[in-house]
Scaffold this motif. Structure first.
Motif, short mmCIF file in Angstrom:
data_model
loop_
_atom_site.label_atom_id
_atom_site.label_comp_id
_atom_site.label_asym_id
_atom_site.label_seq_id
_atom_site.Cartn_x
_atom_site.Cartn_y
_atom_site.Cartn_z
N ALA A 321 0.85 -1.20 0.00
CA ALA A 321 0.00 0.00 0.00
C ALA A 321 0.88 1.24 0.00
O ALA A 321 2.07 1.18 0.34
CB ALA A 321 -0.93 0.00 1.21
N GLU A 322 0.29 2.37 -0.38
CA GLU A 322 1.05 3.63 -0.40
C GLU A 322 0.12 4.81 -0.19
O GLU A 322 -1.07 4.76 -0.52
CB GLU A 322 1.78 3.77 -1.74
CG GLU A 322 0.86 3.76 -2.94
CD GLU A 322 1.63 3.71 -4.26
OE1 GLU A 322 2.68 4.36 -4.33
OE2 GLU A 322 1.17 3.01 -5.18
N ARG A 331 -3.65 4.09 -1.07
CA ARG A 331 -3.95 3.19 -2.18
C ARG A 331 -3.43 1.78 -1.85
O ARG A 331 -2.23 1.59 -1.66
CB ARG A 331 -3.30 3.70 -3.46
CG ARG A 331 -3.83 3.01 -4.71
CD ARG A 331 -3.36 3.72 -5.97
NE ARG A 331 -3.73 5.13 -5.98
CZ ARG A 331 -4.94 5.58 -6.25
NH1 ARG A 331 -5.92 4.73 -6.49
NH2 ARG A 331 -5.20 6.88 -6.24
N VAL A 332 -4.34 0.85 -1.77
CA VAL A 332 -3.98 -0.55 -1.51
C VAL A 332 -3.77 -1.24 -2.86
O VAL A 332 -4.72 -1.45 -3.62
CB VAL A 332 -5.06 -1.28 -0.70
CG1 VAL A 332 -4.67 -2.74 -0.49
CG2 VAL A 332 -5.26 -0.58 0.65
N GLU A 352 -8.16 -3.16 9.95
CA GLU A 352 -6.89 -2.52 10.27
C GLU A 352 -6.45 -1.57 9.15
O GLU A 352 -5.89 -0.51 9.41
CB GLU A 352 -5.81 -3.57 10.53
CG GLU A 352 -4.51 -3.03 11.11
CD GLU A 352 -4.64 -2.57 12.56
OE1 GLU A 352 -3.65 -1.98 13.06
OE2 GLU A 352 -5.70 -2.78 13.17
N ILE A 353 -6.74 -1.93 7.90
CA ILE A 353 -6.43 -1.02 6.79
C ILE A 353 -7.27 0.25 6.89
O ILE A 353 -6.78 1.36 6.67
CB ILE A 353 -6.68 -1.73 5.43
CG1 ILE A 353 -5.66 -2.85 5.23
CG2 ILE A 353 -6.56 -0.72 4.28
CD1 ILE A 353 -5.93 -3.71 4.00
N ALA A 354 -8.54 0.08 7.26
CA ALA A 354 -9.41 1.25 7.44
C ALA A 354 -8.88 2.15 8.56
O ALA A 354 -8.89 3.38 8.44
CB ALA A 354 -10.83 0.80 7.74
N GLU A 355 -8.39 1.54 9.65
CA GLU A 355 -7.82 2.33 10.75
C GLU A 355 -6.55 3.04 10.32
O GLU A 355 -6.27 4.16 10.76
CB GLU A 355 -7.55 1.42 11.96
CG GLU A 355 -8.80 0.97 12.68
CD GLU A 355 -8.50 0.40 14.04
OE1 GLU A 355 -7.39 0.62 14.57
OE2 GLU A 355 -9.38 -0.28 14.59
N VAL A 364 -9.41 5.23 2.08
CA VAL A 364 -8.67 4.10 1.51
C VAL A 364 -9.25 3.77 0.14
O VAL A 364 -10.47 3.68 -0.03
CB VAL A 364 -8.75 2.88 2.43
CG1 VAL A 364 -8.06 1.68 1.77
CG2 VAL A 364 -8.13 3.17 3.78
N ALA A 365 -8.37 3.62 -0.84
CA ALA A 365 -8.78 3.21 -2.18
C ALA A 365 -8.24 1.81 -2.46
O ALA A 365 -7.08 1.52 -2.16
CB ALA A 365 -8.25 4.19 -3.23
#
Length: 368
Positions: A321-322, A331-332, A352-355, A364-365
């Protein structure tokens, strides 16, 4: 004490127990630490690195432990205002380890070429110290280069000798970093940065206590490991299925008997201290980690700066991700699963990605 014979092994651990000890020591279990200083005291250091596909190393290391309540300004405050941490050799360290480091600083340098360079540049050294005394704190760019002898290019720094001299003087405990302007360090005399009432500790005692601190940080390490450098600290242990003799922190053994609140998911910066001891990762976790940052693009499997995913006490995948600053999103690119996730695992990783996005303050995309 030598622990090469089986009879002298004090502890016998399952692999699950060894992993739990390592995860807890790195503050990656369910019981999160409360603040930046607590993390630094336990880990011994927080590495600084500018590579920031998501965020710089020092901030992702702290976020992965503390969670949503961590803000980058907290680190700056404890370093530059409270002086509870100090920057040295590419890391923020708790002030409590400074007395243990001082004996080695006072004996630095050991390498003959470094001694010769300092001796040849005695006037340059005096110039730098005098400039800091009169005008400090200063950036390296504020200090004239009056070197008599240049160091050979090392591929990392330019011809200016001031950064070299400042680095040498910091290793001798004569100058110190007071803070940063962006990624640029601001320097001053160490006597104006470090506490002046530090206890004096004999070199042998200091090294013994540093080894204990290193073992505290990792929980368990191979005996005489060049990666963890725990020496004879702790007690000898064997782990099922491994031929290694380990050193283990007795307090970590005691903690195994306490209630276990379970694990959690953590995304680890590739320079996270949990990942430093690659042989231990392979031996205890069965995780053969390779940083692909310096590989050609066509040889990368997981991504330029993919973050290993720790779930509980096992590494289960890699997050590529970045932070896309131009479009204001995280961006995942991919979530690589070592073994297929079940529905609950998918939900935990997505959460966890949302956090992560909430911490960075952007949506988050590409969330899987």
């Amino acid at each position: 004490m030598s622990c090469t014979s089986v009879e002298r092994v004090t502890h016998r651990l399952t692999r699950d127990e060894a992993r739990r000890i390592a995860v807890r020591a790195q503050l990656l279990d369910a019981d999160r630490p409360g603040d930046v200083v607590e993390v630094a005291e336990q880990l011994g250091y927080v590495k600084i690195d500018p590579t920031a596909t998501i965020a710089p190393c020092e901030h992702t290391v702290l976020w992965s432990r503390i969670g949503w309540s961590y803000e980058p300004g907290q680190l700056q405050k404890v370093v530059e205002v409270d002086r509870l941490l100090f920057e040295f050799d590419g890391a923020f360290r708790p002030m409590s380890v400074l007395p243990l480091m001082m004996p080695a600083m006072q004996q630095w340098p050991q390498r003959e070429s470094s001694r010769q360079w300092l001796e040849a540049n005695a006037r340059f050294k005096a110039d730098v110290l005098a400039r800091l005394r009169a005008e400090g704190p200063l950036l390296a760019s504020d200090i004239p280069d009056t070197a008599q002898v240049d160091r050979a290019p090392d591929g990392w720094s330019g011809k200016n000798q001031v950064p070299h001299m400042l680095d040498f003087l910091s290793r001798q405990g004569l100058v110190a970093i007071v803070g940063r302007e962006g990624r640029h360090r601001r320097w001053d005399l160490a006597e104006r940065v470090y506490p002046q009432d530090l206890p004096e500790i004999a070199p042998e005692e200091a090294e013994r206590r540093l080894a204990e601190r290193r073992l505290q940080a990792v929980g368990i390490a191979k005996h005489r490991s060049a990666w963890s450098r725990v020496g004879e600290a702790g007690e000898p242990a064997k782990v099922e299925g491994s031929s290694w003799t380990f050193r283990v922190d007795p307090e970590a053994i005691a903690a195994l008997r306490r209630d276990d609140d379970g694990g959690r998911v953590a995304f680890l910066n590739p320079y996270d201290p949990m990942l430093v001891d690659r042989p231990r990762l392979s031996e205890v976790f069965g995780f053969d980690y390779v940083l692909e940052q310096f590989k050609p693009a066509n040889e990368r499997v997981y991504g330029y700066f993919a973050h290993p995913i720790l779930m509980g006490d096992r590494f289960v995948g890699m997050l590529d991700a970045e932070l896309d600053k131009k479009n204001g999103v995280v961006r995942v690119n991919a979530v690589h699963e070592f073994l297929p996730f079940d529905d609950e695992e998918h939900d935990i990783v997505r959460s966890e990605i949302a956090e992560l996005g909430e911490w960075l303050g952007v949506p988050v995309a590409g969330l899987p």
